[in-house]
Design a protein around this motif. Structure first.
Motif, PDB file in Angstrom:
ATOM      1  N   VAL A 436      17.688 193.380  91.588  1.00 37.58           N
ATOM      2  CA  VAL A 436      18.543 193.868  93.104  1.00 37.58           C
ATOM      3  C   VAL A 436      17.518 193.619  94.109  1.00 37.58           C
ATOM      4  O   VAL A 436      16.205 193.568  93.994  1.00 37.58           O
ATOM      5  CB  VAL A 436      18.493 195.635  92.630  1.00 37.58           C
ATOM      6  CG1 VAL A 436      19.674 195.630  91.761  1.00 37.58           C
ATOM      7  CG2 VAL A 436      17.110 196.244  92.410  1.00 37.58           C
ATOM      8  N   THR A 437      18.132 193.436  95.045  1.00 37.80           N
ATOM      9  CA  THR A 437      17.256 193.332  96.505  1.00 37.80           C
ATOM     10  C   THR A 437      17.663 194.146  97.412  1.00 37.80           C
ATOM     11  O   THR A 437      19.014 194.273  97.544  1.00 37.80           O
ATOM     12  CB  THR A 437      17.685 191.758  96.965  1.00 37.80           C
ATOM     13  OG1 THR A 437      17.329 190.798  95.876  1.00 37.80           O
ATOM     14  CG2 THR A 437      16.941 191.629  98.086  1.00 37.80           C
ATOM     15  N   ASP A 438      16.871 194.575  98.420  1.00 34.13           N
ATOM     16  CA  ASP A 438      17.127 195.421  99.462  1.00 34.13           C
ATOM     17  C   ASP A 438      17.913 194.387 100.274  1.00 34.13           C
ATOM     18  O   ASP A 438      17.602 193.731 101.070  1.00 34.13           O
ATOM     19  CB  ASP A 438      15.819 195.901  99.989  1.00 34.13           C
ATOM     20  CG  ASP A 438      15.853 196.745 101.245  1.00 34.13           C
ATOM     21  OD1 ASP A 438      16.822 196.846 101.993  1.00 34.13           O
ATOM     22  OD2 ASP A 438      15.180 197.658 101.713  1.00 34.13           O
ATOM     23  N   PRO A 439      19.141 195.030 100.851  1.00 34.56           N
ATOM     24  CA  PRO A 439      20.069 194.428 101.757  1.00 34.56           C
ATOM     25  C   PRO A 439      19.490 194.268 103.085  1.00 34.56           C
ATOM     26  O   PRO A 439      19.794 193.097 103.893  1.00 34.56           O
ATOM     27  CB  PRO A 439      21.301 195.122 101.764  1.00 34.56           C
ATOM     28  CG  PRO A 439      21.200 196.018 100.441  1.00 34.56           C
ATOM     29  CD  PRO A 439      19.952 196.303 100.252  1.00 34.56           C
ATOM     30  N   VAL A 440      18.360 195.069 103.620  1.00 31.77           N
ATOM     31  CA  VAL A 440      18.038 195.078 104.945  1.00 31.77           C
ATOM     32  C   VAL A 440      16.541 194.074 104.645  1.00 31.77           C
ATOM     33  O   VAL A 440      16.845 193.292 105.621  1.00 31.77           O
ATOM     34  CB  VAL A 440      17.623 196.571 105.530  1.00 31.77           C
ATOM     35  CG1 VAL A 440      16.989 196.371 106.742  1.00 31.77           C
ATOM     36  CG2 VAL A 440      18.846 197.453 105.564  1.00 31.77           C
ATOM     37  N   ALA A 487      22.234 197.843  97.175  1.00 30.71           N
ATOM     38  CA  ALA A 487      21.217 196.706  96.704  1.00 30.71           C
ATOM     39  C   ALA A 487      22.376 195.368  96.361  1.00 30.71           C
ATOM     40  O   ALA A 487      23.370 195.624  96.226  1.00 30.71           O
ATOM     41  CB  ALA A 487      20.755 197.083  95.351  1.00 30.71           C
ATOM     42  N   ASP A 488      21.558 194.327  96.954  1.00 28.24           N
ATOM     43  CA  ASP A 488      22.393 193.109  96.540  1.00 28.24           C
ATOM     44  C   ASP A 488      22.081 192.732  94.882  1.00 28.24           C
ATOM     45  O   ASP A 488      20.766 192.769  94.836  1.00 28.24           O
ATOM     46  CB  ASP A 488      22.037 192.130  97.613  1.00 28.24           C
ATOM     47  CG  ASP A 488      22.737 192.367  98.824  1.00 28.24           C
ATOM     48  OD1 ASP A 488      23.563 193.038  98.979  1.00 28.24           O
ATOM     49  OD2 ASP A 488      21.872 191.753 100.039  1.00 28.24           O
ATOM     50  N   LEU A 489      22.824 192.351  94.313  1.00 34.43           N
ATOM     51  CA  LEU A 489      22.475 191.970  92.883  1.00 34.43           C
ATOM     52  C   LEU A 489      22.418 190.536  92.812  1.00 34.43           C
ATOM     53  O   LEU A 489      22.760 189.664  93.544  1.00 34.43           O
ATOM     54  CB  LEU A 489      23.645 192.156  92.148  1.00 34.43           C
ATOM     55  CG  LEU A 489      24.340 193.745  91.899  1.00 34.43           C
ATOM     56  CD1 LEU A 489      25.242 194.140  90.858  1.00 34.43           C
ATOM     57  CD2 LEU A 489      22.988 194.805  91.987  1.00 34.43           C
ATOM     58  N   ARG A 490      21.267 190.081  91.833  1.00 33.23           N
ATOM     59  CA  ARG A 490      21.026 188.771  91.738  1.00 33.23           C
ATOM     60  C   ARG A 490      21.870 188.523  90.403  1.00 33.23           C
ATOM     61  O   ARG A 490      21.116 187.920  89.210  1.00 33.23           O
ATOM     62  CB  ARG A 490      19.419 188.659  91.327  1.00 33.23           C
ATOM     63  CG  ARG A 490      18.634 189.038  92.487  1.00 33.23           C
ATOM     64  CD  ARG A 490      17.254 189.009  92.411  1.00 33.23           C
ATOM     65  NE  ARG A 490      16.160 189.277  93.369  1.00 33.23           N
ATOM     66  CZ  ARG A 490      15.027 189.440  93.535  1.00 33.23           C
ATOM     67  NH1 ARG A 490      14.487 188.871  92.310  1.00 33.23           N
ATOM     68  NH2 ARG A 490      14.286 190.028  94.355  1.00 33.23           N
ATOM     69  N   ASN A 491      23.043 188.516  90.361  1.00 33.22           N
ATOM     70  CA  ASN A 491      23.762 188.347  89.108  1.00 33.22           C
ATOM     71  C   ASN A 491      24.512 186.927  89.231  1.00 33.22           C
ATOM     72  O   ASN A 491      25.231 186.646  90.200  1.00 33.22           O
ATOM     73  CB  ASN A 491      24.830 189.439  89.030  1.00 33.22           C
ATOM     74  CG  ASN A 491      25.905 189.500  90.225  1.00 33.22           C
ATOM     75  OD1 ASN A 491      25.548 189.713  91.329  1.00 33.22           O
ATOM     76  ND2 ASN A 491      27.289 189.399  89.778  1.00 33.22           N
ATOM     77  N   PRO A 492      24.848 186.353  88.087  1.00 37.02           N
ATOM     78  CA  PRO A 492      25.489 185.121  87.924  1.00 37.02           C
ATOM     79  C   PRO A 492      26.967 185.864  87.588  1.00 37.02           C
ATOM     80  O   PRO A 492      27.155 186.994  87.480  1.00 37.02           O
ATOM     81  CB  PRO A 492      24.925 184.513  86.717  1.00 37.02           C
ATOM     82  CG  PRO A 492      24.484 185.618  85.750  1.00 37.02           C
ATOM     83  CD  PRO A 492      23.755 186.582  86.994  1.00 37.02           C
ATOM     84  N   ALA A 493      27.831 185.023  87.837  1.00 39.37           N
ATOM     85  CA  ALA A 493      29.120 185.430  87.625  1.00 39.37           C
ATOM     86  C   ALA A 493      29.203 185.837  86.330  1.00 39.37           C
ATOM     87  O   ALA A 493      28.764 185.213  85.275  1.00 39.37           O
ATOM     88  CB  ALA A 493      30.489 184.357  87.951  1.00 39.37           C
ATOM     89  N   THR A 511      31.169 195.237  96.565  1.00 40.73           N
ATOM     90  CA  THR A 511      31.485 194.348  97.455  1.00 40.73           C
ATOM     91  C   THR A 511      31.247 192.814  97.243  1.00 40.73           C
ATOM     92  O   THR A 511      30.228 192.722  96.897  1.00 40.73           O
ATOM     93  CB  THR A 511      31.429 194.608  99.158  1.00 40.73           C
ATOM     94  OG1 THR A 511      29.892 194.920  98.998  1.00 40.73           O
ATOM     95  CG2 THR A 511      31.684 196.060  99.466  1.00 40.73           C
ATOM     96  N   GLY A 512      32.171 191.988  97.658  1.00 43.47           N
ATOM     97  CA  GLY A 512      31.907 190.515  97.205  1.00 43.47           C
ATOM     98  C   GLY A 512      31.121 189.925  98.457  1.00 43.47           C
ATOM     99  O   GLY A 512      30.765 190.613  99.440  1.00 43.47           O
ATOM    100  N   PRO A 513      30.710 188.763  98.334  1.00 45.64           N
ATOM    101  CA  PRO A 513      29.759 188.133  99.322  1.00 45.64           C
ATOM    102  C   PRO A 513      30.652 188.016 100.860  1.00 45.64           C
ATOM    103  O   PRO A 513      29.979 188.105 101.902  1.00 45.64           O
ATOM    104  CB  PRO A 513      29.613 186.675  98.866  1.00 45.64           C
ATOM    105  CG  PRO A 513      29.752 186.883  97.336  1.00 45.64           C
ATOM    106  CD  PRO A 513      30.944 187.970  96.984  1.00 45.64           C
ATOM    107  N   ASP A 514      31.784 188.168 100.834  1.00 45.20           N
ATOM    108  CA  ASP A 514      32.661 188.335 102.160  1.00 45.20           C
ATOM    109  C   ASP A 514      33.038 189.492 102.485  1.00 45.20           C
ATOM    110  O   ASP A 514      33.545 189.670 103.621  1.00 45.20           O
ATOM    111  CB  ASP A 514      33.850 187.300 101.966  1.00 45.20           C
ATOM    112  CG  ASP A 514      34.889 188.022 100.882  1.00 45.20           C
ATOM    113  OD1 ASP A 514      34.527 188.752 100.134  1.00 45.20           O
ATOM    114  OD2 ASP A 514      36.014 187.268 100.734  1.00 45.20           O
ATOM    115  N   ALA A 550      29.213 186.169  91.529  1.00 42.53           N
ATOM    116  CA  ALA A 550      28.005 186.040  91.624  1.00 42.53           C
ATOM    117  C   ALA A 550      27.548 186.603  93.012  1.00 42.53           C
ATOM    118  O   ALA A 550      28.309 186.574  93.923  1.00 42.53           O
ATOM    119  CB  ALA A 550      27.415 184.698  91.551  1.00 42.53           C
ATOM    120  N   GLY A 551      26.471 187.217  93.264  1.00 43.92           N
ATOM    121  CA  GLY A 551      25.971 187.723  94.636  1.00 43.92           C
ATOM    122  C   GLY A 551      26.759 188.808  95.037  1.00 43.92           C
ATOM    123  O   GLY A 551      27.155 189.009  96.302  1.00 43.92           O
ATOM    124  N   VAL A 552      27.141 189.944  94.376  1.00 47.27           N
ATOM    125  CA  VAL A 552      27.541 191.164  95.007  1.00 47.27           C
ATOM    126  C   VAL A 552      26.737 191.994  95.466  1.00 47.27           C
ATOM    127  O   VAL A 552      25.532 192.130  95.182  1.00 47.27           O
ATOM    128  CB  VAL A 552      28.422 191.904  94.002  1.00 47.27           C
ATOM    129  CG1 VAL A 552      29.728 190.696  93.390  1.00 47.27           C
ATOM    130  CG2 VAL A 552      27.957 192.327  92.749  1.00 47.27           C
TER     131      VAL A 552
END
Length: 873
Positions: A436-440, A487-493, A511-514, A550-552
């Protein structure tokens, strides 16, 4: 007059003068914590606020979750498995440095309860099933932690004291207070706040109090912690017989007894029963209630003065009182030069200490060390995600953790094939910072926002871990009514497990990347049971498997549901809780965490991949084990069987591989139904942040696994002298095994032959014991012998000395040991001294100790391998 006596007199005079300047209200104010982990100071008498920290496997600091990175040590059983006082003392010294670096005065350890039953969840942070081994390890740990304090004062007869500011031995940073815990008969976790340990006075004296007695007499700790449980119908914090009668009066100990957190049940009974300090703060059953009790005459003011005296002595010994009013620990001068938790010095120490306790239990045809050529297959979830620490209050935030896969890859390079293993967890886990990554900020971790009841933000910031606690980590702040974790996930599809941990109403949005909302989860999660400690340390959770791109981004919003523990407890038929019980203050404490992880391959796919890899390698190394949901505070196990399909994994790999080595990543006994099918078994415990490198050192022969078991391994579930940890319907748990704890009970025939005896361990050497004879060592029985290393490798042996009394009903007991290094083909003379405290029994009729005589002394490599017997006549 000696310097120690003079300094002690000066300390007591300074304390007495300070107390004479305090009002009753001011004295009582000092006797309850100011926050979860700090005490109030008093400028008028030059008292600096003291800071405490949990510490069995690392000095966590003042935050319960998500604190600064600190060194993660090998767990207590791994340290004790070295059977080496120097290792335990070195650990104490390192923890003192960690404490000084963080301005901590007292480390809440060591844990010296015993491994009465192998089901105990918290055994990983206690040393052993044996009271003597536990007492020796604890004494060494305390010496390392406390030596060199600014003013050691007097902890009873023979207390070390270098005098004010002397620095003792000169070891960098001085000393830190140790706190023995938990006093006493706290060997299980189920309903620990309410259960009654029913134990005879004989077993209490000879077994469960012995480690405390040894530490007091041999190392003089400055503090102890009273347990949660009752002992024979009286709660530990009110135990006048134990706290006042035995510890303070009989042993002459002048240290401080604090409560475990929220353990104090009543005001008058605890104040009169020997408790000196109530934790945590700022509220509790003392304060105004204790002042009123003194005014009524229910508690003498001299009793309060004694509590304050012990508190100020502790403060003086840690440098927080009686010098110039400024704690040396608070000075940057004392913190300078302390090794960082990820420094090369700390890495070397932690790696070496971990290897010293690792225990080789089987090694057919020299399967270990691994050969220097040919392919090796490494298999298992615990190989890839090695469990380096247990659960509960012993957890810390380490700077890194090295997995066994990482460590062995460093050693073997492209010779190594790594195959992830089977699912072994039953509960969702807080998201790993690697996932996980802090979105900010973009840093590893999450963004946590605390919210008031009206929705406005109380604060928002980055957290390196995906969890937080309330009621512990927010002193002086408005408690949040809700929390949001993003959190932003470092996940593959693919398939991702998403959910949350903690009581309350949860709304989780993916939520998705968009920015499109892909999934929404809405759950009401409630705490089960009626023990607040279990509710906090093992909170409820939920999760679902979702197919995601990926990348949700995941946002988990929780609205807290405060548990009314008063109402819950009043509904229990056998629970009687006083109005002033500190446990009600736990209603504001809780945990919240985000669950997010990619789902690995299925078990069937993992088994097939493991078989394929094993078939193509000369040696397969299978790593099996437990997790922090099995080895944890606030819960006990129900079986010693490995979770999941790990037994099947071992058997299928063993059938496919030429040679199979099993590495057990667990601190406590497991069952091994596949033992006859594998070539080698090594126990690596919970090895700390350098665990992967330490295991690789042992497997490749760069270090020798010379550890010896500290707990007997039963052959089957239930096949032990003591098994059950579940209190009966009246909340009682009978210590029916008496003094025949662990290996003593097996030796007496109270359980079937064990799988592995206490004290067992092979190492890479081979040994002959010769010329054993009885000698005398300063009035104590001793055995001298010639020890020969008949192997082609330098090695280290733990020579164990057991006493088997002639008196009927007296069990065999460990009475001494010595660790010796011997070169290949060499021999050395060894003398092992027996501790006189093991040559006595408690006479309940007379209320006194009686000497034991006659019987035999046994030299052994565990009771399953007795090498010599010497008669005592």
């Amino acid at each position: 007059m000696t310097q120690s006596t003079s300094t002690d007199a000066q300390s007591r005079e300074a304390v007495a003068q300070a107390i004479s300047r305090l009002s009753l209200e001011e004295k009582v104010n000092l006797l309850t914590g100011e926050t979860a982990f700090t005490l109030p100071g008093n400028d008028a008498i030059g008292l600096v606020p003291l800071a405490f920290s949990d510490g069995p496997t690392g000095v966590r600091g003042l935050k319960f979750m998500g604190g600064d990175a600190v060194a993660l040590f090998p767990n207590a059983t791994l340290i004790a498995s070295s059977w080496d006082d120097a290792i335990a003392e070195e650990v104490g010294g390192m923890l003192s440095e960690e404490a000084h670096r963080q301005n901590i005065h007292v480390v809440l350890g060591p844990t010296i309860n015993l491994h009465r039953t192998p089901l105990g969840g918290r055994l990983f942070e206690a040393y052993s099933e044996d009271p003597y081994l536990t007492g020796r390890a604890a004494s060494a740990y305390v010496r390392g932690l406390q030596e060199g304090a600014p003013d050691a004062g007097s902890g009873g007869a023979g207390q070390r004291d270098g005098g004010p500011g002397s620095g003792g031995s000169g070891r960098r940073g001085g000393g830190t207070g140790a706190c023995l815990k938990h006093l006493v008969a706290n060997e299980s976790e189920i309903l620990r706040n309410f259960m009654d340990s029913r134990v005879s006075e004989t077993a209490l004296r000879e077994v469960y109090l012995l480690p405390f007695e040894m530490a007091v007499q041999d190392a003089h700790p400055w503090a102890m912690m009273a347990a949660y449980n009752d002992i024979n119908g009286v709660t530990a914090t009110e135990q006048d017989h134990i706290q006042n009668g035995i510890v303070k009066d009989e042993w002459g100990w002048d240290g401080l007894i604090m409560s475990d957190w929220f353990a104090t049940k009543r005001t008058v009974q605890s104040a009169n029963g020997g408790l000196d300090l109530v934790m945590p703060g700022p509220v509790g059953p003392w304060g105004d209630r204790l002042v009123a009790a003194v005014r009524r005459g229910d508690v003498a003011e001299s009793t309060v003065d004694d509590h304050v005296t012990r508190l100020l002595l502790l403060a003086r010994r840690t440098g927080a009182f009686g010098t110039d009013g400024t704690s040396p620990l608070a000075s940057s001068v004392f913190a300078q030069g302390m090794p960082a938790p990820d420094s090369p010095e700390r890495r070397e120490q932690l790696r070496r200490i971990a290897t010293r306790g690792m225990t080789l239990l089987k090694n057919d045809a020299g399967a270990l060390p691994l050969s220097q050529d040919g392919p090796v297959a490494l298999v298992g979830r615990s190989a890839v995600h090695t469990v380096c620490m247990g659960g509960g209050s012993a957890q810390v935030t380490p700077p890194y953790q090295v997995s066994i896969a990482e460590g062995l890859e460093t050693r073997l390079g492209d010779r190594l094939t790594v195959v992830d293993g089977l699912a072994i967890r039953r509960r969702p886990l807080a998201a790993s910072p690697e996932f996980v990554t802090d979105p900010v900020s973009g840093e590893p971790g999450v963004r946590i926002t605390r919210l008031a009841a009206d929705g406005h933000e109380l604060g928002s910031g980055h957290s390196p871990v995906a969890s937080l606690s309330t009621g512990f980590d927010d002193p002086g702040q408005e408690s949040p009514a809700a929390v949001r974790i993003e959190a932003d996930l470092r996940n593959p599809a693919g398939t991702v497990r998403v959910g949350a941990i903690g009581a309350g109403h949860w709304h989780v949005t993916v939520t998705g990347p968009d920015g499109t909302v892909l999934e929404e989860l809405d759950r009401e999660v409630s705490t089960e049971g009626f023990d607040p400690g279990e509710g906090i340390l093992r909170p409820p959770a939920f999760s679902e498997l979702l197919d995601l791109p990926a990348g949700v981004r995941v946002t988990a919003a929780q609205t807290f549901r405060t548990v009314d523990w008063r109402a819950v407890l009043e509904a229990q038929p056998h629970v009687r809780v006083a109005e002033e019980s500190h446990i009600f203050a736990a209603s504001g404490a809780g945990v919240a965490a985000l669950v997010a992880e990619s789902l690995p391959v299925s078990d069937d796919q993992a088994l097939a991949a493991a078989e394929e890899a094993a078939g193509g390698a000369g040696t397969a190394v299978v790593v099996v084990g437990l997790t922090e949901e099995d080895e944890t505070e606030a819960a006990d196990k129900h079986t010693l069987a490995l979770p999941g399909r790990q037994d099947e994994l071992v058997r299928r790999v063993a059938a496919a591989a030429e040679r199979t080595v099993v590495v057990v990543n667990a601190a406590t006994p497991i069952l091994m139904p596949w033992l006859d099918e594998v070539d080698a078994v090594v126990i690596v415990g919970l090895p700390g942040q350098e665990g992967g490198h330490a295991v690789a050192d042992v497997l490749t022969g760069a270090a020798e696994p010379t550890g010896r078991l500290v707990t007997t391994y039963p052959s089957a579930d239930g096949a032990a002298p003591a098994w059950n940890t579940q209190p009966d319907e009246t909340l009682g748990l009978d210590y029916s095994d008496g003094t025949a704890i662990g290996y003593r009970g097996y030796h007496a025939g109270n359980a079937p032959e064990p799988l592995f005896w206490f004290g067992a361990g092979l190492g890479f050497g081979a040994w002959e014991y010769a010329d054993a004879e009885l000698t005398d060592d300063d009035g104590a029985p001793a055995v001298s012998l010639t020890l020969r290393n008949v192997s082609a490798r330098d090695s280290r042996e733990a020579v164990q000395l057991y006493y088997d009394p002639a008196e009927a009903g007296q069990p065999v007991r460990l009475a001494g040991y010595a660790t010796v290094e011997v070169p290949a083909g060499g021999s050395v003379p060894v003398t092992v001294r027996a501790d006189p405290r093991l040559f006595r029994r408690w006479d309940e009729t007379a209320g006194s100790w009686q000497d034991l005589s006659g019987g035999e002394l046994l030299l052994a490599r565990g009771l399953g391998d007795i090498r010599a017997r010497v008669s005592l006549g």
